[in-house]
Design a protein around this motif. Structure first.
Motif, PDB file in Angstrom:
ATOM      1  N   TRP A  45      -7.661  -4.423 -14.484  1.00 20.39           N
ATOM      2  CA  TRP A  45      -6.848  -5.562 -14.060  1.00 20.39           C
ATOM      3  C   TRP A  45      -5.391  -5.133 -13.895  1.00 20.39           C
ATOM      4  O   TRP A  45      -4.745  -5.488 -12.898  1.00 20.39           O
ATOM      5  N   TYR A  46      -4.878  -4.380 -14.844  1.00 14.35           N
ATOM      6  CA  TYR A  46      -3.486  -3.945 -14.793  1.00 14.35           C
ATOM      7  C   TYR A  46      -3.252  -3.049 -13.583  1.00 14.35           C
ATOM      8  O   TYR A  46      -2.232  -3.162 -12.900  1.00 14.35           O
ATOM      9  N   TYR A  52      -0.884  -4.442  -6.358  1.00 14.11           N
ATOM     10  CA  TYR A  52      -0.432  -5.619  -5.615  1.00 14.11           C
ATOM     11  C   TYR A  52       1.084  -5.724  -5.624  1.00 14.11           C
ATOM     12  O   TYR A  52       1.702  -5.987  -4.585  1.00 14.11           O
ATOM     13  N   HIS A  53       1.711  -5.484  -6.772  1.00  9.91           N
ATOM     14  CA  HIS A  53       3.169  -5.591  -6.871  1.00  9.91           C
ATOM     15  C   HIS A  53       3.866  -4.476  -6.094  1.00  9.91           C
ATOM     16  O   HIS A  53       4.936  -4.699  -5.521  1.00  9.91           O
ATOM     17  N   LYS A  59       6.731  -4.486   1.048  1.00  9.12           N
ATOM     18  CA  LYS A  59       6.912  -5.500   2.080  1.00  9.12           C
ATOM     19  C   LYS A  59       8.312  -6.115   1.994  1.00  9.12           C
ATOM     20  O   LYS A  59       8.967  -6.335   3.012  1.00  9.12           O
ATOM     21  N   MET A  60       8.787  -6.365   0.764  1.00 11.39           N
ATOM     22  CA  MET A  60      10.115  -6.960   0.592  1.00 11.39           C
ATOM     23  C   MET A  60      11.214  -6.008   1.035  1.00 11.39           C
ATOM     24  O   MET A  60      12.237  -6.445   1.570  1.00 11.39           O
ATOM     25  N   ARG A  61      11.035  -4.718   0.818  1.00  8.22           N
ATOM     26  CA  ARG A  61      12.052  -3.750   1.232  1.00  8.22           C
ATOM     27  C   ARG A  61      12.145  -3.661   2.757  1.00  8.22           C
ATOM     28  O   ARG A  61      13.186  -3.316   3.285  1.00  8.22           O
ATOM     29  N   GLY A  62      11.054  -3.986   3.449  1.00  7.58           N
ATOM     30  CA  GLY A  62      11.056  -3.939   4.907  1.00  7.58           C
ATOM     31  C   GLY A  62      11.640  -5.192   5.552  1.00  7.58           C
ATOM     32  O   GLY A  62      11.956  -5.190   6.732  1.00  7.58           O
ATOM     33  N   GLU A  63      11.791  -6.268   4.786  1.00 10.63           N
ATOM     34  CA  GLU A  63      12.320  -7.515   5.329  1.00 10.63           C
ATOM     35  C   GLU A  63      13.837  -7.482   5.402  1.00 10.63           C
ATOM     36  O   GLU A  63      14.505  -6.697   4.738  1.00 10.63           O
ATOM     37  N   LEU A  64      14.369  -8.391   6.211  1.00  7.94           N
ATOM     38  CA  LEU A  64      15.813  -8.520   6.362  1.00  7.94           C
ATOM     39  C   LEU A  64      16.410  -9.108   5.084  1.00  7.94           C
ATOM     40  O   LEU A  64      15.910 -10.095   4.549  1.00  7.94           O
TER      41      LEU A  64
END
Length: 74
Positions: A45-46, A52-53, A59-64
């Motif tokens: 699970w971990y 996932y994180h 994904k967040m680093r690729g966003e504006l």
């Protein structure tokens, strides 16, 4: 009266101790197996959560970055 006392108090039976010893060993073995399985499930699970994180972070680093735009720092 003293002659009847050995008949009233039974002597300890070694076979009972061996039976309980076997039961205790079996119980401890199954408890250990259960603990290891639970730990293995937790590790799986971990690992899935960490994966996932990491994907979310990528994904967040690729966003504006909107905050950078408001602060006018490019």
């Amino acid at each position: 009266m003293r002659q009847e006392l050995p008949h009233i108090i039974p002597s300890p039976q070694p076979e009972v101790e061996a039976t309980f010893s076997g039961y205790q060993t079996t119980h401890e073995f199954y408890y250990e197996v259960q603990q290891r399985l639970e730990f293995q499930r937790y590790c799986q699970w971990y690992d899935a959560e960490a994966k996932y994180h990491r994907q979310e972070l990528k994904k967040m680093r690729g966003e504006l970055n909107i905050f950078r735009w408001f602060l006018r720092r490019f």
